[in-house]
Scaffold this motif. Structure first.
Motif, PDB file in Angstrom:
ATOM      1  N   SER A   1       1.547   3.914   1.256  1.00  0.00           N
ATOM      2  CA  SER A   1       0.552   3.734   0.020  1.00  0.00           C
ATOM      3  C   SER A   1       0.893   4.620  -1.237  1.00  0.00           C
ATOM      4  O   SER A   1       1.464   3.907  -2.216  1.00  0.00           O
ATOM      5  CB  SER A   1      -0.348   4.692   0.003  1.00  0.00           C
ATOM      6  N   ILE A   2       2.518   5.769  -0.584  1.00  0.00           N
ATOM      7  CA  ILE A   2       3.327   6.133  -1.898  1.00  0.00           C
ATOM      8  C   ILE A   2       4.168   5.661  -2.373  1.00  0.00           C
ATOM      9  O   ILE A   2       4.428   5.061  -3.594  1.00  0.00           O
ATOM     10  CB  ILE A   2       3.728   7.284  -1.740  1.00  0.00           C
ATOM     11  N   ARG A   3       5.568   4.729  -1.021  1.00  0.00           N
ATOM     12  CA  ARG A   3       6.610   4.533  -1.616  1.00  0.00           C
ATOM     13  C   ARG A   3       6.244   3.567  -0.442  1.00  0.00           C
ATOM     14  O   ARG A   3       6.523   3.717   0.794  1.00  0.00           O
ATOM     15  CB  ARG A   3       7.657   5.912  -0.624  1.00  0.00           C
ATOM     16  N   PRO A   4       6.201   2.340  -0.367  1.00  0.00           N
ATOM     17  CA  PRO A   4       6.072   1.062   0.732  1.00  0.00           C
ATOM     18  C   PRO A   4       7.208   1.507   1.233  1.00  0.00           C
ATOM     19  O   PRO A   4       7.825   0.976   2.573  1.00  0.00           O
ATOM     20  CB  PRO A   4       6.013  -0.074  -0.241  1.00  0.00           C
ATOM     21  N   GLU A   5       8.528   0.858   0.906  1.00  0.00           N
ATOM     22  CA  GLU A   5       9.981   0.878   1.507  1.00  0.00           C
ATOM     23  C   GLU A   5      10.073   1.699   2.504  1.00  0.00           C
ATOM     24  O   GLU A   5      10.050   1.471   3.585  1.00  0.00           O
ATOM     25  CB  GLU A   5      10.970   0.489   0.182  1.00  0.00           C
TER      26      GLU A   5
ATOM     27  N   MET B   1       0.361   7.202  12.029  1.00  0.00           N
ATOM     28  CA  MET B   1      -0.378   7.763  10.647  1.00  0.00           C
ATOM     29  C   MET B   1       0.453   8.171   9.330  1.00  0.00           C
ATOM     30  O   MET B   1       0.341   7.736   7.881  1.00  0.00           O
ATOM     31  CB  MET B   1      -0.801   9.268  11.583  1.00  0.00           C
ATOM     32  N   THR B   2       1.852   8.548   9.406  1.00  0.00           N
ATOM     33  CA  THR B   2       2.646   9.146   8.472  1.00  0.00           C
ATOM     34  C   THR B   2       3.059   7.721   7.565  1.00  0.00           C
ATOM     35  O   THR B   2       3.155   7.798   6.740  1.00  0.00           O
ATOM     36  CB  THR B   2       3.619  10.487   8.646  1.00  0.00           C
ATOM     37  N   ALA B   3       3.610   6.975   8.111  1.00  0.00           N
ATOM     38  CA  ALA B   3       4.016   5.566   8.103  1.00  0.00           C
ATOM     39  C   ALA B   3       2.774   5.237   7.116  1.00  0.00           C
ATOM     40  O   ALA B   3       3.439   4.627   5.958  1.00  0.00           O
ATOM     41  CB  ALA B   3       4.428   4.758   9.104  1.00  0.00           C
ATOM     42  N   MET B   4       1.889   4.883   7.741  1.00  0.00           N
ATOM     43  CA  MET B   4       0.633   4.080   6.970  1.00  0.00           C
ATOM     44  C   MET B   4       0.189   5.196   5.067  1.00  0.00           C
ATOM     45  O   MET B   4       0.249   4.469   4.216  1.00  0.00           O
ATOM     46  CB  MET B   4      -0.860   5.190   7.594  1.00  0.00           C
TER      47      MET B   4
END
Lengths: 65, 129
Positions: free
Chosen positions: B20-24, B13-16
């Protein structure tokens, strides 16, 4: 199995994003880019111990030289 | 096991969200959570390997074959793991290369077994010249 490393990385990500927006609006594009790099390097330095632990346990467990 | 599942859900969840904000940094979250889950899985595997060790010591199979077997398992685990991580980060080519290198190293590790097999066959056939 501690989740706080995940939330720490997420916090750094959000912080970097906000600061980049602020820097962008005040016209300092280069600092914004440098800040993104700094955030990424900081996060990577947190990640490296976990990677090292995994490869260490794989080496000892499967007696790979 | 429930802990691992919960950890995985929270991390994805947090990765998704972060992606969206900071891809890397979202990618780094995915990588570090899969490393933590893998370390957790390997701890479970330690007990299984100890049981195998005791069984092997009863059955009298020489230790070197068992060690080669363990190496094969380790190599396939690592190569599968890293190639999936590379595919996650969008680098399918690098992932394929890692799989290729893994297959080659598996072949290299299992060469001694082929040799002993050929020797035994040679002995059985009495090197019929």
């Amino acid at each position: 199995m501690s989740v706080n490393i995940i939330f720490r990385i997420a916090a750094v990500g959000i912080l970097v994003t906000i600061l980049v927006q602020v820097l962008k609006h005040s016209g300092r594009e280069e600092q914004a880019f440098l800040l993104t790099l700094a955030g990424l390097i900081l996060v990577l330095s947190w990640v490296i111990p976990y990677i090292y632990d995994l490869f260490e346990s794989v080496q000892t467990l499967f007696t790979i030289s | 096991m429930i802990q691992a599942a919960l950890f995985g859900i929270i991390a994805s969840m947090t990765a998704m969200k972060i992606k969206s904000i900071r891809p890397e940094i979202g990618l780094v979250i995915g990588v570090v959570s899969s490393f933590i889950l893998a370390a957790y899985g390997l701890k479970e595997m330690k007990q299984v390997l100890d049981v195998f060790e005791t069984i092997r010591s009863y059955s009298g199979i020489p230790k070197s074959y068992f060690q080669i077997l363990l190496k094969l398992i380790g190599i396939s685990f690592l190569c599968e793991f890293t190639s999936n991580i590379c595919k996650d980060s969008g680098q399918a080519a690098i992932g394929k290369q890692i799989e290729f290198a893994g297959k080659l190293s598996i072949l290299v590790v299992s060469i001694p077994i082929f040799q002993t097999l050929l020797e035994t066959v040679q002995k059985l056939m009495g090197s019929g010249t």
